[in-house]
Design a protein around this motif. Structure first.
Motif, PDB file in Angstrom:
ATOM      1  N   TYR A   1     -50.591 -11.293  24.576  1.00  0.00           N
ATOM      2  CA  TYR A   1     -49.631 -11.300  25.678  1.00  0.00           C
ATOM      3  C   TYR A   1     -50.251 -10.241  26.772  1.00  0.00           C
ATOM      4  O   TYR A   1     -50.603  -9.118  26.610  1.00  0.00           O
ATOM      5  N   GLN A   2     -50.203 -10.907  27.990  1.00  0.00           N
ATOM      6  CA  GLN A   2     -50.722  -9.870  28.925  1.00  0.00           C
ATOM      7  C   GLN A   2     -49.728  -9.646  30.244  1.00  0.00           C
ATOM      8  O   GLN A   2     -48.866 -10.750  30.705  1.00  0.00           O
ATOM      9  N   CYS A   3     -49.529  -8.674  31.048  1.00  0.00           N
ATOM     10  CA  CYS A   3     -48.860  -8.489  31.912  1.00  0.00           C
ATOM     11  C   CYS A   3     -50.019  -7.305  32.942  1.00  0.00           C
ATOM     12  O   CYS A   3     -50.598  -6.834  32.469  1.00  0.00           O
ATOM     13  N   ARG A   4     -49.099  -6.986  34.035  1.00  0.00           N
ATOM     14  CA  ARG A   4     -49.753  -6.140  35.034  1.00  0.00           C
ATOM     15  C   ARG A   4     -49.992  -4.683  34.021  1.00  0.00           C
ATOM     16  O   ARG A   4     -50.527  -3.712  34.483  1.00  0.00           O
ATOM     17  N   PHE A   5     -49.129  -4.180  33.097  1.00  0.00           N
ATOM     18  CA  PHE A   5     -49.143  -3.046  32.428  1.00  0.00           C
ATOM     19  C   PHE A   5     -50.221  -3.047  31.183  1.00  0.00           C
ATOM     20  O   PHE A   5     -50.703  -2.181  30.924  1.00  0.00           O
ATOM     21  N   GLY A   6     -50.691  -4.162  30.768  1.00  0.00           N
ATOM     22  CA  GLY A   6     -51.762  -4.252  29.675  1.00  0.00           C
ATOM     23  C   GLY A   6     -51.704  -5.396  28.762  1.00  0.00           C
ATOM     24  O   GLY A   6     -51.115  -6.305  29.323  1.00  0.00           O
ATOM     25  N   GLU A   7     -52.273  -5.471  27.789  1.00  0.00           N
ATOM     26  CA  GLU A   7     -52.238  -6.502  26.806  1.00  0.00           C
ATOM     27  C   GLU A   7     -51.680  -5.983  25.373  1.00  0.00           C
ATOM     28  O   GLU A   7     -52.107  -4.855  24.939  1.00  0.00           O
ATOM     29  N   ILE A   8     -51.023  -6.965  24.558  1.00  0.00           N
ATOM     30  CA  ILE A   8     -50.680  -6.746  23.300  1.00  0.00           C
ATOM     31  C   ILE A   8     -51.316  -7.845  22.513  1.00  0.00           C
ATOM     32  O   ILE A   8     -51.015  -8.969  22.630  1.00  0.00           O
ATOM     33  N   ASP A   9     -51.819  -7.405  21.344  1.00  0.00           N
ATOM     34  CA  ASP A   9     -52.863  -8.574  20.610  1.00  0.00           C
ATOM     35  C   ASP A   9     -52.067  -9.678  19.970  1.00  0.00           C
ATOM     36  O   ASP A   9     -52.185 -10.683  20.058  1.00  0.00           O
ATOM     37  N   LEU A  10     -50.820  -8.675  19.228  1.00  0.00           N
ATOM     38  CA  LEU A  10     -49.781  -9.825  18.593  1.00  0.00           C
ATOM     39  C   LEU A  10     -48.648  -9.543  18.820  1.00  0.00           C
ATOM     40  O   LEU A  10     -48.289  -8.062  18.621  1.00  0.00           O
ATOM     41  N   ILE A  11     -47.772 -10.492  18.833  1.00  0.00           N
ATOM     42  CA  ILE A  11     -46.067 -10.061  18.661  1.00  0.00           C
ATOM     43  C   ILE A  11     -45.618 -10.784  17.776  1.00  0.00           C
ATOM     44  O   ILE A  11     -45.628 -12.016  17.668  1.00  0.00           O
ATOM     45  N   ALA A  12     -44.967 -10.218  16.893  1.00  0.00           N
ATOM     46  CA  ALA A  12     -44.260 -11.106  15.376  1.00  0.00           C
ATOM     47  C   ALA A  12     -43.047 -10.552  15.425  1.00  0.00           C
ATOM     48  O   ALA A  12     -42.762  -9.311  15.291  1.00  0.00           O
ATOM     49  N   TRP A  13     -42.115 -11.295  14.538  1.00  0.00           N
ATOM     50  CA  TRP A  13     -40.851 -10.826  13.962  1.00  0.00           C
ATOM     51  C   TRP A  13     -40.974 -10.704  12.571  1.00  0.00           C
ATOM     52  O   TRP A  13     -41.451 -11.581  11.784  1.00  0.00           O
ATOM     53  N   ASP A  14     -40.730  -9.600  11.992  1.00  0.00           N
ATOM     54  CA  ASP A  14     -40.657  -9.205  10.810  1.00  0.00           C
ATOM     55  C   ASP A  14     -39.062  -9.079  10.600  1.00  0.00           C
ATOM     56  O   ASP A  14     -38.362  -8.118  10.681  1.00  0.00           O
ATOM     57  N   GLY A  15     -38.327 -10.289  10.164  1.00  0.00           N
ATOM     58  CA  GLY A  15     -36.905 -10.466  10.036  1.00  0.00           C
ATOM     59  C   GLY A  15     -36.357 -10.315  11.369  1.00  0.00           C
ATOM     60  O   GLY A  15     -36.677 -11.121  12.323  1.00  0.00           O
ATOM     61  N   ASP A  16     -35.559  -9.295  11.585  1.00  0.00           N
ATOM     62  CA  ASP A  16     -34.974  -9.123  12.894  1.00  0.00           C
ATOM     63  C   ASP A  16     -35.784  -7.951  13.931  1.00  0.00           C
ATOM     64  O   ASP A  16     -35.221  -7.430  14.798  1.00  0.00           O
ATOM     65  N   ILE A  17     -36.773  -7.340  13.227  1.00  0.00           N
ATOM     66  CA  ILE A  17     -37.508  -6.471  13.781  1.00  0.00           C
ATOM     67  C   ILE A  17     -38.721  -7.242  14.761  1.00  0.00           C
ATOM     68  O   ILE A  17     -39.722  -7.702  14.231  1.00  0.00           O
ATOM     69  N   LEU A  18     -38.932  -6.779  16.009  1.00  0.00           N
ATOM     70  CA  LEU A  18     -39.895  -7.230  16.621  1.00  0.00           C
ATOM     71  C   LEU A  18     -41.111  -6.345  16.650  1.00  0.00           C
ATOM     72  O   LEU A  18     -41.161  -4.866  16.999  1.00  0.00           O
ATOM     73  N   CYS A  19     -42.375  -6.820  16.223  1.00  0.00           N
ATOM     74  CA  CYS A  19     -43.641  -5.987  15.904  1.00  0.00           C
ATOM     75  C   CYS A  19     -44.537  -6.149  17.036  1.00  0.00           C
ATOM     76  O   CYS A  19     -44.971  -7.324  17.140  1.00  0.00           O
ATOM     77  N   PHE A  20     -44.834  -5.061  17.663  1.00  0.00           N
ATOM     78  CA  PHE A  20     -45.994  -5.111  18.584  1.00  0.00           C
ATOM     79  C   PHE A  20     -47.224  -4.575  17.774  1.00  0.00           C
ATOM     80  O   PHE A  20     -47.336  -3.583  17.612  1.00  0.00           O
ATOM     81  N   VAL A  21     -48.245  -5.528  17.711  1.00  0.00           N
ATOM     82  CA  VAL A  21     -49.407  -5.124  16.874  1.00  0.00           C
ATOM     83  C   VAL A  21     -50.639  -4.983  17.545  1.00  0.00           C
ATOM     84  O   VAL A  21     -50.912  -6.120  18.442  1.00  0.00           O
ATOM     85  N   GLU A  22     -51.245  -3.881  17.425  1.00  0.00           N
ATOM     86  CA  GLU A  22     -52.650  -3.817  17.745  1.00  0.00           C
ATOM     87  C   GLU A  22     -53.449  -3.978  16.967  1.00  0.00           C
ATOM     88  O   GLU A  22     -53.598  -3.437  15.827  1.00  0.00           O
ATOM     89  N   VAL A  23     -54.469  -4.966  17.054  1.00  0.00           N
ATOM     90  CA  VAL A  23     -55.663  -5.227  15.972  1.00  0.00           C
ATOM     91  C   VAL A  23     -56.966  -4.579  16.440  1.00  0.00           C
ATOM     92  O   VAL A  23     -57.409  -4.416  17.388  1.00  0.00           O
TER      93      VAL A  23
END
Length: 163
Positions: free
Chosen positions: A73-95
């Motif tokens: 995911y990319q936007c003007r602020f940066g990039e996030i490698d993976l974004i995933a749901w762990d149940g009802d928690i949204l996880c922003f994952v740096e690999v």
């Protein structure tokens, strides 16, 4: 061409859309500003090793019941490698992928400056998707004996790696 050693069905779906091809809009309904990129063959070097590691991390998360929401995911602020749901928690994952640790552990490369960029990018993602949910920042460390070799490859997954 897929990356060598990457799972064949790496990113089957992102946001309900098939992901076999080039970049697509992050959110077809709202026309959001971020984009998600699909796995592609890249030139030799650290960048495609990183993509290979992201593919393995995505597979690792799926096997543990996570639902992948976005990749690169990319936007003007940066990039996030993976974004995933762990149940009802949204996880922003740096690999972070490494074939040796001579220069330190992968997690040590998620510096305070990188953490700040990840936080801004995550807030933008939440805003664009109009999400009000629990979230956390995780780090997936992918260790391999050699690039693109699944033999002796292992993943250490750090939940709540930083706040």
């Amino acid at each position: 061409r897929p990356l060598p050693g990457a799972p064949a069905q790496l990113f089957e779906e992102v946001g309900g859309k098939a992901v076999s091809g080039g970049p697509v809009k992050k959110d077809g309904m709202t026309g959001g500003a971020g984009t998600e990129k699909k796995p592609v063959a890249l030139s030799k070097g650290g960048r495609d090793e990183g993509r290979w590691g992201e593919a393995l991390a995505a597979e690792y998360l799926r096997q543990r019941g996570y639902r992948l929401a976005a990749h690169s995911y990319q936007c003007r602020f940066g990039e996030i490698d993976l974004i995933a749901w762990d149940g009802d928690i949204l996880c922003f994952v740096e690999v972070k992928t490494r074939t040796n640790t001579d220069m330190g552990l992968p997690r040590e490369y998620v510096t305070p400056a990188k953490q700040k960029r990840l936080k801004k990018t995550a807030l933008y993602y939440l805003s664009q998707k109009q999400l009000d949910c629990p979230a956390r920042f995780d780090v997936a460390e992918v260790y391999a004996d050699s690039p693109y070799s699944r033999e002796n490859t292992r993943i250490e997954y750090l939940e709540n790696a930083f706040e």
